[in-house]
Design a protein around this motif. Structure first.
Motif, mmCIF file in Angstrom:
data_model
loop_
_atom_site.group_PDB
_atom_site.id
_atom_site.type_symbol
_atom_site.label_atom_id
_atom_site.label_comp_id
_atom_site.label_asym_id
_atom_site.label_seq_id
_atom_site.Cartn_x
_atom_site.Cartn_y
_atom_site.Cartn_z
ATOM 1 N N TYR A 10 70.718 21.566 90.482
ATOM 2 C CA TYR A 10 70.525 19.986 90.308
ATOM 3 C C TYR A 10 71.886 19.377 89.671
ATOM 4 N N THR A 12 71.452 15.556 88.275
ATOM 5 C CA THR A 12 70.888 14.667 87.781
ATOM 6 C C THR A 12 71.442 13.942 86.533
ATOM 7 N N THR A 13 71.465 12.482 86.515
ATOM 8 C CA THR A 13 72.179 11.911 85.521
ATOM 9 C C THR A 13 71.253 10.723 85.073
ATOM 10 N N TYR A 14 71.129 10.413 83.738
ATOM 11 C CA TYR A 14 70.223 9.251 83.471
ATOM 12 C C TYR A 14 70.729 8.640 82.135
ATOM 13 N N HIS A 15 70.894 7.566 82.121
ATOM 14 C CA HIS A 15 71.348 6.418 81.044
ATOM 15 C C HIS A 15 69.919 6.182 80.416
ATOM 16 N N SER A 66 71.712 14.873 81.169
ATOM 17 C CA SER A 66 71.256 15.362 82.478
ATOM 18 C C SER A 66 70.481 16.287 82.084
ATOM 19 N N ILE A 73 61.326 12.544 82.739
ATOM 20 C CA ILE A 73 62.069 11.566 81.913
ATOM 21 C C ILE A 73 61.191 11.246 80.677
ATOM 22 N N VAL A 111 65.536 3.272 80.848
ATOM 23 C CA VAL A 111 66.168 4.422 81.606
ATOM 24 C C VAL A 111 66.934 3.860 82.916
ATOM 25 N N THR A 113 69.001 5.552 86.431
ATOM 26 C CA THR A 113 69.664 6.795 87.096
ATOM 27 C C THR A 113 71.090 6.442 87.479
ATOM 28 N N THR A 114 71.760 7.593 87.657
ATOM 29 C CA THR A 114 73.411 7.384 88.212
ATOM 30 C C THR A 114 73.484 8.288 89.071
ATOM 31 N N GLY A 115 74.545 8.273 89.655
ATOM 32 C CA GLY A 115 74.913 9.224 90.568
ATOM 33 C C GLY A 115 76.463 8.935 91.182
ATOM 34 N N THR A 119 73.726 2.958 95.393
ATOM 35 C CA THR A 119 72.444 3.075 96.075
ATOM 36 C C THR A 119 72.689 2.261 97.405
#
Length: 142
Positions: A10, A12-15, A66, A73, A111, A113-115, A119
């Motif tokens: 995976y 996944t990264t979240y702020h 992550s 979440i 929250v 999401t980042t990537g 987008t």
């Protein structure tokens, strides 16, 4: 950062942003801010959460995290907020009187999401798929 486990891979990264109850200034010294960072790191270490970076100000915390896809979440937020509040009040009980009903964090959170790509780039890629001719070497023979 791509993370591999026995059952999945995976990225996944979240702020996450947590604010104190009624935006009260609680983490007013560097020592208190560093203590909260350590609490978050201890919690993360115990729950497969990777803290990429974090910043603590007097009335809020920013975390870039992550975690494996088997966590939601809301589960991660609950672990971080709940456990950090318990650690905090064990070590700084005098701050409880500055907070309404003794709650450290507001019940809400942010929250995002980042990537690695925007987008818009992903949206454009998906929209342009109808123009692509499938390459037979891309798919497994059935």
């Amino acid at each position: 950062m791509v993370i591999k486990t026995r059952t999945n891979v995976y990225q996944t990264t979240y702020h996450l942003v947590f604010v104190t109850k009624y935006r009260q200034s609680i983490f007013t010294t560097k020592e208190q801010q560093n203590a909260l960072k350590i609490y978050f790191q201890q919690i993360a270490n115990n729950h497969e959460i990777h803290i990429i970076t974090q910043e603590i100000k007097s009335d809020y915390a920013h975390l870039l995290v992550s975690f494996p896809p088997h966590y939601s979440i809301s589960q991660v937020v609950k672990k971080l907020k709940g456990s950090s509040a318990r650690y905090w009040f064990m070590n700084y009980p005098e701050t409880k009187s500055k907070l309404w009903k003794g709650h450290l964090w507001s019940s809400s959170y942010f929250v995002g999401t980042t990537g690695n790509v925007s987008t818009n780039m992903i949206s454009d890629y998906i929209k342009n798929q109808h123009n692509k001719v499938p390459n037979k070497n891309t798919y497994h023979n059935t």
